[in-house]
Write a protein that holds these residues in place. Structure first.
Motif, mmCIF file in Angstrom:
data_model
loop_
_atom_site.group_PDB
_atom_site.id
_atom_site.type_symbol
_atom_site.label_atom_id
_atom_site.label_comp_id
_atom_site.label_asym_id
_atom_site.label_seq_id
_atom_site.Cartn_x
_atom_site.Cartn_y
_atom_site.Cartn_z
ATOM 1 N N ASP A 82 22.130 -69.665 22.688
ATOM 2 C CA ASP A 82 21.904 -71.111 22.643
ATOM 3 C C ASP A 82 20.449 -71.442 22.319
ATOM 4 O O ASP A 82 20.164 -72.350 21.539
ATOM 5 N N THR A 83 19.535 -70.716 22.936
ATOM 6 C CA THR A 83 18.116 -71.007 22.709
ATOM 7 C C THR A 83 17.687 -70.725 21.269
ATOM 8 O O THR A 83 16.679 -71.258 20.809
ATOM 9 N N ARG A 84 18.456 -69.895 20.566
ATOM 10 C CA ARG A 84 18.136 -69.585 19.178
ATOM 11 C C ARG A 84 19.002 -70.374 18.201
ATOM 12 O O ARG A 84 18.971 -70.127 16.991
ATOM 13 N N GLY A 85 19.763 -71.330 18.734
ATOM 14 C CA GLY A 85 20.586 -72.168 17.871
ATOM 15 C C GLY A 85 21.776 -71.440 17.279
ATOM 16 O O GLY A 85 22.196 -71.717 16.153
ATOM 17 N N LEU A 86 22.354 -70.514 18.048
ATOM 18 C CA LEU A 86 23.465 -69.701 17.569
ATOM 19 C C LEU A 86 24.696 -69.907 18.439
ATOM 20 O O LEU A 86 24.585 -70.103 19.656
ATOM 21 N N ALA A 87 25.848 -69.845 17.820
ATOM 22 C CA ALA A 87 27.119 -69.892 18.542
ATOM 23 C C ALA A 87 27.947 -68.700 18.079
ATOM 24 O O ALA A 87 28.365 -68.642 16.917
ATOM 25 N N LEU A 88 28.140 -67.741 18.961
ATOM 26 C CA LEU A 88 28.888 -66.530 18.633
ATOM 27 C C LEU A 88 30.302 -66.667 19.184
ATOM 28 O O LEU A 88 30.499 -66.753 20.399
ATOM 29 N N GLN A 89 31.274 -66.701 18.304
ATOM 30 C CA GLN A 89 32.661 -66.813 18.741
ATOM 31 C C GLN A 89 33.405 -65.523 18.428
ATOM 32 O O GLN A 89 33.090 -64.826 17.468
ATOM 33 N N VAL A 90 34.384 -65.212 19.264
ATOM 34 C CA VAL A 90 35.150 -63.975 19.144
ATOM 35 C C VAL A 90 36.546 -64.301 18.628
ATOM 36 O O VAL A 90 37.204 -65.225 19.129
ATOM 37 N N LYS A 91 36.983 -63.539 17.642
ATOM 38 C CA LYS A 91 38.328 -63.731 17.103
ATOM 39 C C LYS A 91 39.013 -62.381 16.980
ATOM 40 O O LYS A 91 38.426 -61.423 16.467
ATOM 41 N N ALA A 92 40.245 -62.300 17.470
ATOM 42 C CA ALA A 92 41.004 -61.048 17.446
ATOM 43 C C ALA A 92 41.812 -60.944 16.154
ATOM 44 O O ALA A 92 42.411 -61.924 15.693
ATOM 45 N N PHE A 93 41.849 -59.747 15.591
ATOM 46 C CA PHE A 93 42.631 -59.448 14.399
ATOM 47 C C PHE A 93 43.454 -58.193 14.667
ATOM 48 O O PHE A 93 42.988 -57.278 15.354
ATOM 49 N N GLU A 94 44.642 -58.149 14.100
ATOM 50 C CA GLU A 94 45.516 -57.001 14.306
ATOM 51 C C GLU A 94 45.915 -56.412 12.962
ATOM 52 O O GLU A 94 46.373 -57.133 12.067
ATOM 53 N N LEU A 95 45.709 -55.129 12.831
ATOM 54 C CA LEU A 95 46.108 -54.408 11.621
ATOM 55 C C LEU A 95 47.528 -53.904 11.816
ATOM 56 O O LEU A 95 47.784 -53.095 12.721
ATOM 57 N N ALA A 96 48.443 -54.358 10.982
ATOM 58 C CA ALA A 96 49.854 -53.981 11.152
ATOM 59 C C ALA A 96 50.047 -52.486 10.931
ATOM 60 O O ALA A 96 50.705 -51.806 11.733
ATOM 61 N N ASP A 97 49.484 -51.969 9.857
ATOM 62 C CA ASP A 97 49.531 -50.540 9.537
ATOM 63 C C ASP A 97 48.504 -50.287 8.447
ATOM 64 O O ASP A 97 47.815 -51.206 7.984
ATOM 65 N N ALA A 98 48.398 -49.041 8.005
ATOM 66 C CA ALA A 98 47.379 -48.703 7.012
ATOM 67 C C ALA A 98 47.563 -49.478 5.715
ATOM 68 O O ALA A 98 46.585 -49.855 5.057
ATOM 69 N N ALA A 99 48.809 -49.732 5.341
ATOM 70 C CA ALA A 99 49.083 -50.442 4.087
ATOM 71 C C ALA A 99 48.658 -51.905 4.144
ATOM 72 O O ALA A 99 48.502 -52.552 3.105
ATOM 73 N N ALA A 100 48.474 -52.436 5.350
ATOM 74 C CA ALA A 100 48.128 -53.852 5.515
ATOM 75 C C ALA A 100 46.620 -54.098 5.519
ATOM 76 O O ALA A 100 46.190 -55.211 5.808
ATOM 77 N N LEU A 101 45.823 -53.082 5.175
ATOM 78 C CA LEU A 101 44.372 -53.253 5.204
ATOM 79 C C LEU A 101 43.883 -54.369 4.272
ATOM 80 O O LEU A 101 43.018 -55.158 4.676
ATOM 81 N N PRO A 102 44.377 -54.475 3.029
ATOM 82 C CA PRO A 102 43.917 -55.583 2.174
ATOM 83 C C PRO A 102 44.161 -56.953 2.802
ATOM 84 O O PRO A 102 43.315 -57.850 2.688
ATOM 85 N N LYS A 103 45.301 -57.123 3.454
ATOM 86 C CA LYS A 103 45.603 -58.393 4.126
ATOM 87 C C LYS A 103 44.613 -58.646 5.256
ATOM 88 O O LYS A 103 44.116 -59.776 5.436
ATOM 89 N N LEU A 104 44.293 -57.615 6.037
ATOM 90 C CA LEU A 104 43.323 -57.756 7.121
ATOM 91 C C LEU A 104 41.952 -58.137 6.577
ATOM 92 O O LEU A 104 41.288 -59.035 7.107
ATOM 93 N N LEU A 105 41.526 -57.482 5.512
ATOM 94 C CA LEU A 105 40.219 -57.783 4.929
ATOM 95 C C LEU A 105 40.161 -59.223 4.422
ATOM 96 O O LEU A 105 39.136 -59.901 4.561
ATOM 97 N N ALA A 106 41.274 -59.704 3.864
ATOM 98 C CA ALA A 106 41.323 -61.095 3.410
ATOM 99 C C ALA A 106 41.193 -62.055 4.592
ATOM 100 O O ALA A 106 40.513 -63.090 4.500
ATOM 101 N N GLU A 107 41.820 -61.719 5.730
ATOM 102 C CA GLU A 107 41.721 -62.556 6.929
ATOM 103 C C GLU A 107 40.291 -62.544 7.469
ATOM 104 O O GLU A 107 39.768 -63.580 7.894
#
Length: 398
Positions: free
Chosen positions: A76-101
Motif C-alpha cells: 500500500d505504501t508503494r501504491g501497489l495492489a497485489l491480487q492472487v488468482k488461481a489457474f488450473e492446468l487441465a493436462d499437458a495438452a491444455a498449456l496453450p489455453k492456460l497461457l492465454a488465460e
C-alpha cells in the motif's frame, strides 16, 4: 460576470487537479497467478490426509494468500495492489489455453505447483507467451530442474533433493554416525533421492556399507522385499537411510528394524523447509497465522509457496517501476532478499535460481537441529554448503 467566470475557472482547475491526483495515487494492480494441475495425484484428499514427511497437505494457494496478506501494508505504501488468482492446468495438452488465460489476466509472476513435466513445459513457454515471466517452483525437489533442465526465468523456493541430502549427511557427520545402510525403492524418483544421498555421503565422509532394494508388492514372491527386519538384518550399519519418494514404505521402518538403529531420509529424521514446531525467529507466529487461516499445520510445501509470494511482494516494493526482467535480475543477483523466519535474510542463487535457506532436521514431534550445522564452513556463504555450489552447477541458463 467576470467574477463568476473566474470562480468557475477556479472550480474547474481544482477538479482537474483533484482528478490528476486521484489518477496519480490510484494503486497499480499486479496479478500473481497460482497454477496447479487438475486431478494432481499429490493433492488427492486421501493422499494429503496421510501427511507423510515432505509431502503436501494442501495446495499452494494457502501459503500464497497468507504472504500477500502479510505484505499488504508495504504494498500500500508503494501504491501497489497485489491480487492472487488461481489457474488450473487441465493436462499437458491444455498449456496453450492456460497461457492465454494468464496473458488475459496480465500475469507475469507465476507460483507453479506442478509435476516436473508440466512445470518444464510451462517455464519454456511462459516468458515468450506472457511478454516476460518469473516462475516459482514450490513443489518439486528434482535436481535436474536446477541443472540440465534449469531456466533463466525459473526460481525455486522449495529445497532440492541435494540440499536435503546434504543437511542429513552433515548431521550424521556431526554425530559421528558414519556407517549407513541404504534402502532404496524401485521408482525413478527413489533413484533420484538415492543419487542425492550418495553424493552427500561422499561429500561429508559417510560410508554406505550396504545397499538393499525394497518394494511394496502384492506378489508373494516379492514379500521379502518389504520385510523391514530382513532388510536390516546385518549389524555393520549405524543408521538406516530410506530413499522412498512415495513415503508408504518409509513410514513402516522406524522402530521396526532388526537392530536398534536411527532411521532417516523419507521417515524418522527428515530435512524440511519448514516444521510447525520451530520455536525461534518468529516461527510460532507464522505457524499460528497459517493455522488460523487454514485449520491445519503449516508444512514445507506451504512455506515454499509463502516464500514465493513474499519474494514477489519484496521485488515489487523494492522498485515498483521495474519491469519483470529487472525484477528477475534483482532476485537472482541477491539484491532483493526475504525474511523466511529462519534467522537470516534469504536470497536466490544466481547460478541455478535456488533459494538459499537453512533446513530443519526434524521428526514428527520436533526439530533437533538446523542445517548448515555449526562447524560446517564455506569460503563465501555457508548456506551454499546445502545443495549444488556454483563450481559444481550444470545449469547453463543463468
Amino acid at each position: 460576470m467576470k467574477r463568476l467566470a473566474a470562480v468557475a475557472l477556479a472550480v474547474v482547475l481544482a477538479l482537474c487537479a483533484a482528478f490528476a491526483h486521484a489518477q496519480a495515487t490510484r494503486p497499480v494492480h499486479v496479478t500473481l497467478g497460482v497454477v496447479t494441475l487438475a486431478d494432481d495425484p499429490r493433492h488427492a484428499p486421501r493422499r494429503m490426509e496421510k501427511a507423510y514427511p515432505g509431502h503436501p497437505t494442501g495446495t499452494a494457494l494457502a501459503g500464497v494468500a497468507l504472504a500477500v496478506d502479510e505484505a499488504q501494508v508495504e504494498l500500500d505504501t508503494r501504491g501497489l495492489a497485489l491480487q492472487v488468482k488461481a489457474f488450473e492446468l487441465a493436462d499437458a495438452a491444455a498449456l496453450p489455453k492456460l497461457l492465454a488465460e494468464l496473458k488475459a489476466a496480465r500475469v507475469q509472476h507465476v507460483v507453479a505447483d506442478l509435476p516436473v513435466p508440466e512445470l518444464r513445459a510451462l517455464v519454456q513457454a511462459a516468458p515468450a507467451a506472457l511478454g516476460g515471466a518469473i516462475v516459482f517452483n514450490t513443489g518439486q525437489d528434482d535436481d535436474g530442474l536446477r541443472a540440465e533442465h534449469c531456466a533463466a526465468a525459473l526460481l525455486h523456493t522449495t529445497p532440492s533433493a541435494a540440499m536435503r541430502a546434504d543437511a542429513l549427511a552433515q548431521y550424521l557427520a556431526a554425530r559421528n554416525w558414519r556407517k549407513a545402510l541404504l534402502l532404496n525403492g524401485p521408482t525413478p524418483a527413489d533413484a533420484a533421492q538415492t543419487r542425492a544421498f550418495e553424493r552427500a555421503a561422499k561429500r561429508y565422509g559417510v560410508q554406505i556399507v550396504e545397499r538393499k532394494p525394497f518394494k511394496l508388492s502384492g506378489d508373494p514372491r516379492e514379500r521379502d522385499l518389504a520385510n523391514t527386519r530382513l532388510l536390516t538384518g546385518e549389524r555393520s550399519h549405524e543408521v538406516v537411510a530410506v530413499m522412498d519418494a512415495d513415503g508408504e514404505f518409509a513410514r513402516t521402518v522406524p522402530y521396526a528394524t532388526q537392530w536398534p538403529r536411527p532411521v532417516l531420509g523419507a521417515a524418522g529424521l527428515t530435512a524440511q523447509a519448514w516444521h510447525p514446531h520451530w520455536e525461534r525467529n518468529g516461527g510460532p507466529q507464522l505457524t499460528r497465522r497459517f493455522a488460523r487461516a487454514q485449520q491445519r499445520p503449516m508444512d514445507a510445501h506451504d512455506w515454499a509457496a509463502w516464500a514465493a509470494a513474499k519474494a514477489v511482494a519484496a521485488v515489487l516494493v523494492h522498485d515498483p517501476k521495474a519491469g519483470v526482467a529487472q525484477q528477475l535480475q534483482a532476485l537472482r543477483k541477491g539484491v532483493v532478499t526475504i525474511d523466511g523466519f529462519k534467522g537470516q535474510r534469504l536470497s536466490f542463487r544466481a547460478w541455478d535460481g535456488q533459494l538459499r535457506q537453512p533446513l530443519f532436521l526434524a521428526h514428527g514431534d520436533g526439530v533437533v537441529g538446523l542445517a548448515p550445522l555449526d562447524g560446517v564452513l564455506h569460503p563465501r556463504e555457508v548456506l551454499d554448503t546445502l545443495g549444488v555450489d556454483e563450481a559444481e552447477s550444470a545449469c547453463k541458463a543463468r
